[in-house]
Scaffold this motif. Structure first.
Motif, PDB file in Angstrom:
ATOM      1  N   MET A 113       0.819  -1.195   0.000  1.00 25.16           N
ATOM      2  CA  MET A 113       0.000   0.000   0.000  1.00 25.16           C
ATOM      3  C   MET A 113       0.862   1.259   0.000  1.00 25.16           C
ATOM      4  O   MET A 113       0.606   2.216  -0.715  1.00 25.16           O
ATOM      5  N   GLU A 114       1.928   1.236   0.848  1.00 20.18           N
ATOM      6  CA  GLU A 114       2.814   2.386   0.890  1.00 20.18           C
ATOM      7  C   GLU A 114       3.465   2.618  -0.461  1.00 20.18           C
ATOM      8  O   GLU A 114       3.564   3.754  -0.933  1.00 20.18           O
ATOM      9  N   ASN A 115       3.930   1.533  -1.112  1.00 21.81           N
ATOM     10  CA  ASN A 115       4.575   1.659  -2.406  1.00 21.81           C
ATOM     11  C   ASN A 115       3.597   2.214  -3.442  1.00 21.81           C
ATOM     12  O   ASN A 115       3.948   3.077  -4.249  1.00 21.81           O
ATOM     13  N   LYS A 116       2.340   1.739  -3.403  1.00 19.49           N
ATOM     14  CA  LYS A 116       1.328   2.223  -4.333  1.00 19.49           C
ATOM     15  C   LYS A 116       1.091   3.715  -4.134  1.00 19.49           C
ATOM     16  O   LYS A 116       0.952   4.470  -5.109  1.00 19.49           O
ATOM     17  N   SER A 117       1.050   4.164  -2.875  1.00 17.64           N
ATOM     18  CA  SER A 117       0.823   5.572  -2.583  1.00 17.64           C
ATOM     19  C   SER A 117       1.961   6.432  -3.103  1.00 17.64           C
ATOM     20  O   SER A 117       1.739   7.516  -3.659  1.00 17.64           O
ATOM     21  N   ARG A 118       3.211   5.957  -2.934  1.00 12.33           N
ATOM     22  CA  ARG A 118       4.361   6.732  -3.410  1.00 12.33           C
ATOM     23  C   ARG A 118       4.394   6.790  -4.932  1.00 12.33           C
ATOM     24  O   ARG A 118       4.746   7.818  -5.517  1.00 12.33           O
ATOM     25  N   ILE A 119       4.020   5.711  -5.582  1.00 17.56           N
ATOM     26  CA  ILE A 119       3.968   5.712  -7.048  1.00 17.56           C
ATOM     27  C   ILE A 119       2.909   6.694  -7.522  1.00 17.56           C
ATOM     28  O   ILE A 119       3.107   7.446  -8.486  1.00 17.56           O
ATOM     29  N   GLU A 120       1.772   6.703  -6.829  1.00 18.86           N
ATOM     30  CA  GLU A 120       0.686   7.615  -7.179  1.00 18.86           C
ATOM     31  C   GLU A 120       1.135   9.070  -7.016  1.00 18.86           C
ATOM     32  O   GLU A 120       0.837   9.923  -7.854  1.00 18.86           O
ATOM     33  N   LEU A 121       1.851   9.368  -5.922  1.00 17.42           N
ATOM     34  CA  LEU A 121       2.353  10.722  -5.708  1.00 17.42           C
ATOM     35  C   LEU A 121       3.369  11.101  -6.778  1.00 17.42           C
ATOM     36  O   LEU A 121       3.350  12.218  -7.298  1.00 17.42           O
ATOM     37  N   ALA A 122       4.256  10.179  -7.114  1.00 13.01           N
ATOM     38  CA  ALA A 122       5.246  10.446  -8.169  1.00 13.01           C
ATOM     39  C   ALA A 122       4.553  10.770  -9.485  1.00 13.01           C
ATOM     40  O   ALA A 122       4.958  11.684 -10.212  1.00 13.01           O
ATOM     41  N   ASN A 123       3.492  10.035  -9.803  1.00 15.39           N
ATOM     42  CA  ASN A 123       2.740  10.297 -11.033  1.00 15.39           C
ATOM     43  C   ASN A 123       2.088  11.671 -10.992  1.00 15.39           C
ATOM     44  O   ASN A 123       2.058  12.399 -11.997  1.00 15.39           O
ATOM     45  N   ALA A 124       1.570  12.047  -9.820  1.00 18.57           N
ATOM     46  CA  ALA A 124       0.938  13.353  -9.677  1.00 18.57           C
ATOM     47  C   ALA A 124       1.946  14.481  -9.892  1.00 18.57           C
ATOM     48  O   ALA A 124       1.657  15.477 -10.575  1.00 18.57           O
ATOM     49  N   LEU A 125       3.143  14.328  -9.317  1.00 17.27           N
ATOM     50  CA  LEU A 125       4.184  15.341  -9.488  1.00 17.27           C
ATOM     51  C   LEU A 125       4.637  15.421 -10.940  1.00 17.27           C
ATOM     52  O   LEU A 125       4.879  16.513 -11.473  1.00 17.27           O
ATOM     53  N   ASP A 126       4.745  14.263 -11.593  1.00 14.67           N
ATOM     54  CA  ASP A 126       5.108  14.243 -13.012  1.00 14.67           C
ATOM     55  C   ASP A 126       4.074  14.996 -13.842  1.00 14.67           C
ATOM     56  O   ASP A 126       4.418  15.765 -14.749  1.00 14.67           O
ATOM     57  N   GLU A 127       2.805  14.755 -13.552  1.00 13.11           N
ATOM     58  CA  GLU A 127       1.731  15.452 -14.272  1.00 13.11           C
ATOM     59  C   GLU A 127       1.834  16.959 -14.068  1.00 13.11           C
ATOM     60  O   GLU A 127       1.692  17.742 -15.014  1.00 13.11           O
ATOM     61  N   GLU A 131       3.288  21.474  -0.711  1.00 10.47           N
ATOM     62  CA  GLU A 131       4.696  21.653  -0.349  1.00 10.47           C
ATOM     63  C   GLU A 131       5.591  21.617  -1.581  1.00 10.47           C
ATOM     64  O   GLU A 131       6.564  22.372  -1.686  1.00 10.47           O
ATOM     65  N   PHE A 132       5.249  20.722  -2.521  1.00  9.87           N
ATOM     66  CA  PHE A 132       6.036  20.650  -3.750  1.00  9.87           C
ATOM     67  C   PHE A 132       5.929  21.951  -4.532  1.00  9.87           C
ATOM     68  O   PHE A 132       6.929  22.499  -5.011  1.00  9.87           O
ATOM     69  N   ALA A 133       4.696  22.479  -4.675  1.00 15.64           N
ATOM     70  CA  ALA A 133       4.488  23.720  -5.419  1.00 15.64           C
ATOM     71  C   ALA A 133       5.243  24.872  -4.761  1.00 15.64           C
ATOM     72  O   ALA A 133       5.858  25.703  -5.441  1.00 15.64           O
ATOM     73  N   ALA A 134       5.215  24.918  -3.427  1.00 13.47           N
ATOM     74  CA  ALA A 134       5.927  25.979  -2.706  1.00 13.47           C
ATOM     75  C   ALA A 134       7.435  25.869  -2.918  1.00 13.47           C
ATOM     76  O   ALA A 134       8.127  26.867  -3.135  1.00 13.47           O
ATOM     77  N   SER A 135       7.956  24.644  -2.859  1.00 14.18           N
ATOM     78  CA  SER A 135       9.399  24.437  -3.059  1.00 14.18           C
ATOM     79  C   SER A 135       9.806  24.768  -4.485  1.00 14.18           C
ATOM     80  O   SER A 135      10.854  25.384  -4.718  1.00 14.18           O
ATOM     81  N   TRP A 136       8.972  24.370  -5.447  1.00  9.09           N
ATOM     82  CA  TRP A 136       9.256  24.670  -6.855  1.00  9.09           C
ATOM     83  C   TRP A 136       9.291  26.176  -7.062  1.00  9.09           C
ATOM     84  O   TRP A 136      10.218  26.714  -7.681  1.00  9.09           O
ATOM     85  N   ALA A 137       8.291  26.878  -6.540  1.00  7.16           N
ATOM     86  CA  ALA A 137       8.236  28.326  -6.693  1.00  7.16           C
ATOM     87  C   ALA A 137       9.450  28.990  -6.053  1.00  7.16           C
ATOM     88  O   ALA A 137      10.047  29.908  -6.615  1.00  7.16           O
ATOM     89  N   GLN A 138       9.843  28.494  -4.873  1.00  7.90           N
ATOM     90  CA  GLN A 138      10.992  29.068  -4.184  1.00  7.90           C
ATOM     91  C   GLN A 138      12.270  28.881  -4.995  1.00  7.90           C
ATOM     92  O   GLN A 138      13.114  29.774  -5.072  1.00  7.90           O
ATOM     93  N   GLN A 139      12.423  27.730  -5.625  1.00  7.09           N
ATOM     94  CA  GLN A 139      13.625  27.471  -6.419  1.00  7.09           C
ATOM     95  C   GLN A 139      13.709  28.372  -7.647  1.00  7.09           C
ATOM     96  O   GLN A 139      14.797  28.653  -8.155  1.00  7.09           O
ATOM     97  N   LEU A 140      12.560  28.850  -8.112  1.00  4.01           N
ATOM     98  CA  LEU A 140      12.545  29.697  -9.308  1.00  4.01           C
ATOM     99  C   LEU A 140      12.739  31.171  -8.974  1.00  4.01           C
ATOM    100  O   LEU A 140      12.861  32.002  -9.872  1.00  4.01           O
ATOM    101  N   LEU A 141      12.766  31.517  -7.675  1.00  5.61           N
ATOM    102  CA  LEU A 141      12.931  32.907  -7.270  1.00  5.61           C
ATOM    103  C   LEU A 141      14.407  33.276  -7.242  1.00  5.61           C
ATOM    104  O   LEU A 141      15.005  33.455  -6.193  1.00  5.61           O
TER     105      LEU A 141
END
Length: 213
Positions: A1-15, A44-54
């Protein structure tokens, strides 16, 4: 279940990265509707991405540089998601956010030196972590775990604190009326090299930091 959740999150970030040039409130809200179970990680990902672009205007980001920053951010967020699942943090939403690492240490009867010693750091490193002068994407997962253990806080709460905007600092503030300024964030490896830690401790932390690259 944990592995499935991490794969799902990775797919979401890729999208998210594939469909958008930059994070915005609108495209983030759209993605959260698709993956409501990963709302916190996506924010958190969106915030980190935005911060890296500043970056300063003169520092134009090339395609390879931007891809590297995004990849690092995605890797870091997946590491955090994995640690959250591994620790079984079911009630972390109710935990109060941290205002200061050193305040948390004092609450437990420790000063900055005690906290540093308990995590195999020096006081300067604790000071930099406390004021978020170190790039959070370069901080080893092991250190976040250690800080959480010493301060009786969850992994996610410590990680969230370290990703907050950098605290303003001023040199010799007690002698100056000037507005506090922000210094450029260091990478964790650079902070380790500049520390007073013994050679073996530096090597160990540099080895841990290399796992985040």
């Amino acid at each position: 279940m944990e592995n499935k959740s991490r794969i799902e999150l990775a797919n979401a970030l890729d999208e998210f990265v594939a469909e958008n040039e930059r994070p915005t409130a609108e495209n983030l809200a759209t993605l959260i509707k698709r993956y409501p179970q990963h709302e916190k990680e996506l924010i958190e990902f969106a915030a980190s991405w935005a911060q890296q672009l500043l970056l300063p205007p003169e520092d134009e980001l090339g395609p390879e540089t931007e891809k590297s920053l995004i990849d690092r951010t995605m890797s870091h967020m997946l590491n955090i998601a994995y640690q959250n699942e591994k620790s079984g943090l079911a009630g972390v939403q109710q935990e109060q956010p941290i205002q200061s690492l050193t305040d948390e240490a004092r609450r437990l009867g420790m000063n900055a030196k005690d906290l540093a010693a308990s995590c195999d750091l020096d006081v300067l490193l604790v000071t930099k972590l406390n004021s978020r002068q170190i790039d959070p994407l370069t901080i080893p997962v092991l250190l976040i775990q250690n800080l959480g253990d010493r301060l009786s806080r969850s992994f996610e709460t410590i990680a969230s604190y370290l990703q907050l905007p950098q605290a303003a600092v001023s040199k010799k503030a007690f002698l100056s009326r000037s507005k506090p300024s922000r210094v450029e964030q260091q990478s964790f490896p650079d902070a380790i090299r500049a520390s007073s830690l013994p050679g073996p401790d530096k090597e160990r932390w540099l080895a841990e930091a290399s796992k985040e690259e």
